[in-house]
Design a protein around this motif. Structure first.
Motif, PDB file in Angstrom:
ATOM      1  N   ASP A 461       4.828  -5.941  25.964  1.00 31.34           N
ATOM      2  CA  ASP A 461       5.370  -4.634  26.735  1.00 31.34           C
ATOM      3  C   ASP A 461       4.579  -4.112  27.588  1.00 31.34           C
ATOM      4  O   ASP A 461       4.900  -3.936  28.621  1.00 31.34           O
ATOM      5  CB  ASP A 461       5.764  -3.661  25.746  1.00 31.34           C
ATOM      6  N   LYS A 462       3.146  -4.303  27.424  1.00 29.96           N
ATOM      7  CA  LYS A 462       2.176  -3.647  28.419  1.00 29.96           C
ATOM      8  C   LYS A 462       2.012  -4.602  29.579  1.00 29.96           C
ATOM      9  O   LYS A 462       2.030  -4.238  30.614  1.00 29.96           O
ATOM     10  CB  LYS A 462       0.788  -3.769  27.681  1.00 29.96           C
ATOM     11  N   SER A 465       5.361  -4.344  31.829  1.00 28.89           N
ATOM     12  CA  SER A 465       5.087  -3.210  32.336  1.00 28.89           C
ATOM     13  C   SER A 465       4.039  -3.260  33.602  1.00 28.89           C
ATOM     14  O   SER A 465       4.610  -2.837  34.587  1.00 28.89           O
ATOM     15  CB  SER A 465       4.536  -1.849  31.556  1.00 28.89           C
TER      16      SER A 465
END
Length: 558
Positions: A461-462, A465
């Motif tokens: 997810d990081k 993003s």
């Protein structure tokens, strides 16, 4: 020093003669118009008011100036020939190590998203294979009519079989996730070796340092541009097709350059490549057919290229639906895929000018599409909500009446049809949209539901993003624009290397330029794309940098 800089600047802007400057200016005007037209279609849906005109006029002039400067710089780079190497003492590139280095550059992305990523099309394909003969929605959308079959050819069945083979192999080894990972590793290895081998071949045959610099730059692009490894770790039919696409243009390049007596050194191998290109994505058959037709109009005419393309088209359009699908109990892909853009245009006209339709017109539409649902479900950004309402049991007569109505209304309201189409595809032809990626394994039921992330989701997810933050960073975002790879690179290659040289009388016949045909056919199909998503342009995102390396470098004479 200042005087020399002034002369260089003047030569860049005005050099090459008045005709060259006029041509470049005209080309810049056309490119600027295309960019502004599509930009307006995306943002304002081809509506103008008195406040919009100054804004778009300024944008037109800005784009025109930028295109002109870019065109002049690119043209001047090719105007001055690079100094040829008298003797080349460069050692041959270590092919295996070069490919391994590219593979290693992709590994961090795999570790961040272990065992890889996928999209919902892949989920539907794999689950459809493993649920056996069972009811499935004809378009894989809940609420649709179902078909009780083994497979639904809404998605090409060849990638479905390949994906499912690896998942089944993993199940036999005790883990479907392992099977998924094995597929991703195979795709990464094959992709790294294919791309690296092409670049090694070009580097070894490069006649000057400028050519080698271009080739090295393309290698850096494939190793370190984040969206490349993100698609290489994705179980996706578009990735599979894109690798076949660059193999196809490289095989044609070598053949028309005179490096091989036969494409892929074997007509049988070439036939297999073309057949796989046709059966992994629906647009592949048109790419090969138009390329085959183009092969009849170049210096090295060879009707066998067209013959193989036609043979593969017959297999795809006749053998598959008439023989293979019935034998395997496969439901052929519905008409809604073929007519999706037309349906969307009708839905847009209903939304904007419903009073134009008579009661009989509405009945004609309702025989093919659910009239009430398309009013409720219409979306500016995708054709899916409309085509998903397709009536599976509509007859050929129903379709004939609908197509007649569609044509009549299109003649009366062409602007509405343009609004419907270019509000979706405009981002492929104008700056604005960055290249999207997939960042997880979708949650699902069935066999695909047994495939799970190994790396904690927080890491992926990081990274996901971070990727999108980079793509919106000023200046850096420019190299992530879909339009660069989907449209601008092919157009500039055609203009600078072919059209411009022919108009100036400096063109020397280069049969290998035929590789531009697959690129432009693929770009044209983006006009009828069902939504603005980068995967529909993936073959161009992969192939355009390869085409630069193939066509913008000088080769040593055999």
């Amino acid at each position: 020093m200042k005087h020399r800089r002034g002369l260089n600047l003047k030569e860049t802007i005005c050099g090459g003669g008045e005709k060259a400057v006029a041509m470049d200016a005209a080309f810049s005007v056309i490119m600027s118009f295309i960019a502004v037209f599509n930009k307006n279609a995306i943002v304002d849906h081809l509506f103008f008011n008195r406040y919009d005109v100054p804004r778009y006029a300024f944008l037109f002039l800005l784009y025109m100036a930028l295109f002109f400067i870019a065109t002049r710089i690119i043209a001047m780079c090719f105007l001055h020939e690079a100094k040829k190497d008298v003797v080349s003492n460069e050692r041959k590139s270590p092919h295996f190590m070069a490919a391994l280095a590219m593979f290693a550059a992709w590994i961090p992305y795999l570790l961040g998203f272990l065992p890889g990523v996928a999209n919902y099309d892949t989920v539907n394909q794999v689950n459809d294979f493993f649920d056996g003969v069972s009811p499935v929605p004809f378009g894989f959308v809940k609420g649709q009519e179902t078909v009780n079959v083994f497979l639904n050819a809404h998605h090409p069945i060849v990638p479905t079989f390949i994906f499912s083979f690896f998942v089944a192999a993993g199940a036999l080894l005790g883990s479907e996730t392992l099977g998924f990972l094995l597929y991703i590793l195979c795709q990464m290895l094959l992709g790294a070796f294919l791309i690296s081998e092409i670049l090694c071949f070009l580097h070894e045959n490069a006649a000057d340092s400028r050519s080698r610099l271009i080739i090295k730059s393309v290698r850096v692009f494939f190793m370190f541009m984040p969206f490349v490894p993100m698609y290489m770790i994705c179980m996706l039919k578009n990735t599979m097709h894109s690798l076949l696409f660059i193999l196809y243009i490289f095989v044609l390049y070598r053949y028309y350059l005179g490096k091989d007596d036969k494409p892929a050194k074997s007509w049988i191998v070439f036939f297999i490549i073309v057949l796989l290109l046709c059966t992994t994505l629906n647009t592949g058959v048109f790419v090969t057919l138009f390329t085959g037709i183009a092969s009849l109009f170049i210096r090295k005419k060879d009707s066998r290229i067209l013959l193989i393309s036609v043979l593969c088209a017959v297999i795809w359009f006749i053998v598959f639906p008439k023989l293979l699908y019935p034998a395997l109990n496969v439901f052929p892909g519905g008409k809604q895929e073929l007519y999706g853009t037309l349906f969307h245009q009708t839905a847009r006209l209903i939304r904007d000018n419903e009073e134009e339709f008579t009661k009989e017109d509405k009945q004609i539409i309702d025989a093919v599409l659910d009239y009430e649902k398309i009013k409720e479900n219409f979306s500016f950004d995708a054709t899916d909500p409309v085509k998903d309402t397709f009536r599976l049991h509509s007859t050929d007569e129903d379709m004939r009446k609908y197509l007649g109505l569609w044509l009549r209304m299109g003649i009366k309201h062409p602007i509405v049809y343009l609004r419907a189409t270019f509000s979706i595809c405009g981002n492929f032809f104008a700056p604005g949209a960055g290249i999207q990626i997939f960042g997880d394994i979708p949650q699902s039921e069935g066999m695909f539901g047994k495939i799970h992330a190994i790396t904690p989701r927080v890491f992926g997810d990081k990274a996901f993003s971070l990727y999108y933050n980079v793509t919106i960073t000023p200046f850096i975002r420019l190299i992530f624009q879909t339009v660069i790879y989907a449209f601008w690179i092919p157009v500039y290659l055609l203009y600078v290397l072919v059209i411009r040289k022919k108009m100036l009388g400096t063109y020397e016949s280069r049969p290998e330029m035929i590789i531009l045909v697959p690129l432009f056919v693929s770009a044209l199909f983006l006009i009828v794309s069902p939504m603005n998503y980068s995967r529909y342009a993936l073959c161009l995102i992969f192939a355009s940098p390869i085409a630069i390396a193939l066509l913008c470098t000088e080769n040593k004479k055999s």
